[in-house]
Enzyme design. Structure first.
Site, PDB file in Angstrom:
ATOM      1  N   GLU A 249     -10.821  -0.726  -3.609  1.00 34.59           N
ATOM      2  CA  GLU A 249     -10.267   0.156  -2.641  1.00 34.59           C
ATOM      3  C   GLU A 249      -9.049   0.793  -3.130  1.00 34.59           C
ATOM      4  O   GLU A 249      -9.038   0.778  -4.310  1.00 34.59           O
ATOM      5  CB  GLU A 249      -9.670  -0.796  -1.542  1.00 34.59           C
ATOM      6  CG  GLU A 249      -8.787  -1.998  -2.039  1.00 34.59           C
ATOM      7  CD  GLU A 249      -8.426  -3.310  -1.157  1.00 34.59           C
ATOM      8  OE1 GLU A 249      -9.341  -3.352  -0.062  1.00 34.59           O
ATOM      9  OE2 GLU A 249      -7.704  -3.938  -1.427  1.00 34.59           O
TER      10      GLU A 249
ATOM     11  N   ASP B 151       0.775  -1.094   0.004  1.00 33.01           N
ATOM     12  CA  ASP B 151      -0.089  -0.035  -0.033  1.00 33.01           C
ATOM     13  C   ASP B 151       0.833   1.195  -0.007  1.00 33.01           C
ATOM     14  O   ASP B 151       0.499   2.261   0.869  1.00 33.01           O
ATOM     15  CB  ASP B 151      -0.968   0.003   1.232  1.00 33.01           C
ATOM     16  CG  ASP B 151      -1.744  -1.288   1.486  1.00 33.01           C
ATOM     17  OD1 ASP B 151      -2.076  -1.949   0.311  1.00 33.01           O
ATOM     18  OD2 ASP B 151      -1.982  -1.685   2.624  1.00 33.01           O
TER      19      ASP B 151
END
Length: 716
Positions: free
Chosen positions: A591, A422
């Site tokens: 997401e 991420d």
């Protein structure tokens, strides 16, 4: 007469002494530990495996971590779990009992256990004991038979098997029965051995005898669950539960196993932290007070519920002759700090080893610092010249040999060494450096609790700046699931400030620092702490921060299952009232929102699918506004897996522009390579950060990015 008696006595004493000396010489000492275990919940993992250790702490799998017995040949279900192994009272016969079960059929689907016997640890006889079929009147309602174990009863000269059972009513209870002489079935009707005083499920019993007492360790589900202990001076009755729990963790545990260290008065209590994907080892002298020794433990495999016994040098060599293979599992480490160890590729078929290293590694004099399993040796040590190509290393074990051609190669992806995911990237005008803010990965179930940052002058050589925010120490409102941060540099009243937005416990917080490397100070409460009105799905995770260069307004985006945005106040730590808006990308949105601006266009990127999926990938849309609506190109997929290069799970990205240039890079994570694709769902928290060039067509559309192993070259 007295002389004759004295002579006879002396002769008898000499005979006894000779027998004792002879016995000491013929009875081998224990030198090694044998660990029997299974590895997981798929049927190919539900099988007996072996590992060896010379010290009780560091274990190496035999047979390449493959089963030593075919479960389909010994069980009624096709799978076995929870192996317990026991050395017999004669010191030469071994007994093993296992749960006859395939978990895919359900946790209340098995009715049987398997009894096994061997004199060499290699060849095993076996028989299946189905409890309700064998005892239909007494136990016809039994729906599961779990985790059998065996102990020798010296008072009856029999082997007692004990296990947990669940009937149609009531919790799991531990029962026992004696095995028949041939260890092919039960000689007595099962009787209750122990049940939880709190009427809680009671499973995974493990008995050890010490100082006249039988200590029964077991898993109890009451008060949050954990390892408890009951004690009795009799093997088959009278157990009294002791106070408290004996595991040294708050994580879920099961499958305790205890064994005594060789030539020591210390015991190891180990247990399976099954939701955390690891084992914990603890040590004790009194079986009451245990200390964690995890820092001393290593394994080149991931076990589930197993047991350990001590074996002799002869027994070890017998196992090595059978299963001491020379293959990828023989290598326990490549310890040079220049090596990206997670990315080493060992090809047993081609007999090659490809070792990626960090930039600027000296190949003329380079030592990979190979370490091997205890039973293998390597032909070379110290620095070697890799500048002209491969160097051959011969690995030996007994009469077995294999020669590998070893190549050292510079691969700039992953760009960070280790497990991270991420990634958010910024350029700091203050320090004239780039900073990556990732999720600290490699924790089972995304259970990391801290954040780090890394700095670079050139996007290739990265310096670990250390932990910048630790939920356990620095955040009062959450202490778990440190995920997916983002950051931004702002100049306020002439001074640079850094605002760091992070996920914790499925909420979004914000912390502030005076330097991009921190330390960051949490604001004291989440900036996004609940679902916005009208949202009834997904999670409040994956923040992205963006300041609109046109209006100067700052926006915070987030969402899993939905994409939300709010405008921030000038303080950057609070939300402008009534500013929430739900954005509407297409149905591929999962997401990982990323927003940037180029040539009058706002770009919105997001991740599709699940981060545990090899098909995790990135799509995009454009807009005339930082809050939508979206123009979604027909072909908007810009980053996806590349199987021919072993690249999978490419997603959750950020984007960086080189200052004052129309030069762009995408920073993303992928499964760890090469192991990730074989890790199943575990690949979703064994990810690594990569950087590749991102380019645009003349009309402003994004060209599909080719994810690479080579990565990018350092910026000037």
């Amino acid at each position: 007469m007295k002389k004759i008696n004295r002579l006879n006595l002396n002769l008898f004493a000499l005979c006894v002494l000779a027998f004792m000396v002879f016995s000491c010489k013929t009875q081998e000492k224990y030198t090694t530990y044998l660990f029997t275990y299974f590895t997981g919940n798929s049927q190919d993992e539900e099988a007996i495996r072996y590992a060896l250790s010379s010290d009780g702490y560091n274990y190496y799998a035999l047979n390449g971590n493959q089963p030593i017995i075919d479960s389909k040949e010994i069980s009624s279900t096709g799978g076995v779990r929870d192996p317990h192994i026991l050395r017999g009272a004669d010191d030469k016969t071994f007994y093993m009992v296992v749960t006859d079960m395939v978990s895919a059929n359900g946790w209340s689907s098995n009715r049987a256990m398997v009894l096994m016997k061997s004199t060499d640890l290699i060849n095993w006889t076996h028989s299946v004991v189905n409890i309700p079929n064998t005892y239909p009147e007494e136990f016809g309602d039994v729906v599961r038979v779990w985790a059998p174990q065996t102990i020798y009863d010296d008072k009856t000269d029999q082997y007692m098997i004990y296990w947990s059972m669940l009937g149609a009513q009531g919790p799991d209870i531990i029962y026992y029965a004696y095995a028949n002489k041939d260890f092919t079935g039960l000689a007595t009707v099962p009787k209750q051995l122990f049940f939880s005083p709190s009427n809680s499920a009671c499973i995974d019993g493990d008995i050890i005898y010490k100082d006249g007492k039988y200590n029964l360790f077991f898993k109890n589900e009451s008060h949050g669950g954990g390892i408890r202990k009951a004690v009795s001076d009799k093997l088959t009755e009278g157990y009294e539960q002791q106070e408290g729990f004996y595991d040294q963790t708050d994580a879920a545990v099961e499958g305790s196993g205890i064994f005594k260290l060789i030539d020591s008065d210390e015991y190891i209590l180990m247990y399976d932290m099954y939701t955390s994907g690891t084992y914990q080892f603890t040590k004790s002298k009194d079986l009451e007070n245990f200390t964690v020794v995890d820092d001393a433990i290593s394994m080149n495999f991931h076990p589930r519920h197993g047991t350990v016994i001590r074996i002799t040098e002869t027994e070890k060599q017998r196992l090595l002759n059978k299963w001491g293979t020379i293959d990828a599992s023989s290598f326990t480490g490549f310890n040079s700090p220049n090596i990206k160890e997670n990315n080493v590729i060992i090809d047993d078929e081609e007999e090659t080893i490809n070792i990626p290293v960090i930039p600027n590694t000296d190949l003329v004099s380079f030592d990979p610092e190979m370490t091997l399993v205890a039973w293998a040796s390597v032909s070379k040590s110290g620095p070697q010249d890799f500048s002209n190509g491969t160097v051959e290393y011969t690995i030996s074990s007994g009469d077995k040999q294999k020669t590998y051609k070893v190549t050292i190669v510079q691969e700039n992806n992953p760009t960070l060494v280790g497990y991270y995911a991420d990634p958010e990237i910024i350029y700091s005008e203050k320090n004239k450096k780039y900073y990556i803010y990732p999720t600290s990965d490699g924790f089972h179930g995304w259970s990391g609790t801290y954040f780090k940052t890394f700095s670079s002058d050139d996007l290739v050589n990265w310096k670990d700046e250390g932990v910048i925010l630790d939920l356990k120490k620095d955040v009062s409102w959450a202490d778990r699931n440190a995920w997916a941060p983002c950051a931004i540099e702002k100049k306020i009243n002439g001074a640079f400030k850094y605002f760091y937005y992070f996920t914790a416990a499925q909420k979004i917080g914000v912390a502030v620092a005076d330097d991009p490397a921190g330390p960051f100070v949490d604001s004291g409460k989440p900036i996004i702490g609940k679902k916005p009105e009208g949202i009834n799905r997904g999670q409040e995770i994956d923040p992205d921060i963006f300041t609109d260069p046109v209006s100067g307004k700052s926006y915070l985006y987030w969402g899993n299952g939905y994409m939300g945005v709010v405008e921030l106040n000038d303080d950057m730590v609070s939300v402008k009232e009534n500013s929430f808006k739900r954005l509407n990308p297409d149905g591929t949105f999962r997401e990982g929102t990323e927003v940037f601006y180029r040539n009058g266009t706002y770009y919105f990127l997001w991740s599709e699918d699940d981060t545990r999926s090899p098909n995790y990938r990135v799509r995009y849309a454009t807009s005339d506004s930082p809050t939508g609506s979206f123009n979604i190109p027909e072909n908007n997929l810009i980053l996806e897996k590349r199987p021919e290069e072993g690249i999978y799970g490419t997603g959750h990205n950020s984007v960086i522009q080189v200052p004052n240039k129309d030069e762009w890079y995408i920073v993303y994570h992928r499964f760890t390579r090469p192991k990730g694709i074989k890790m199943g769902g575990n690949a979703g928290f064994h990810r690594e950060v990569c950087i590749d060039r991102m380019e645009f067509n003349e009309d402003g559309s994004i060209k599909p990015v080719t994810p690479t192993v080579s990565g990018i070259q350092p910026l000037n």
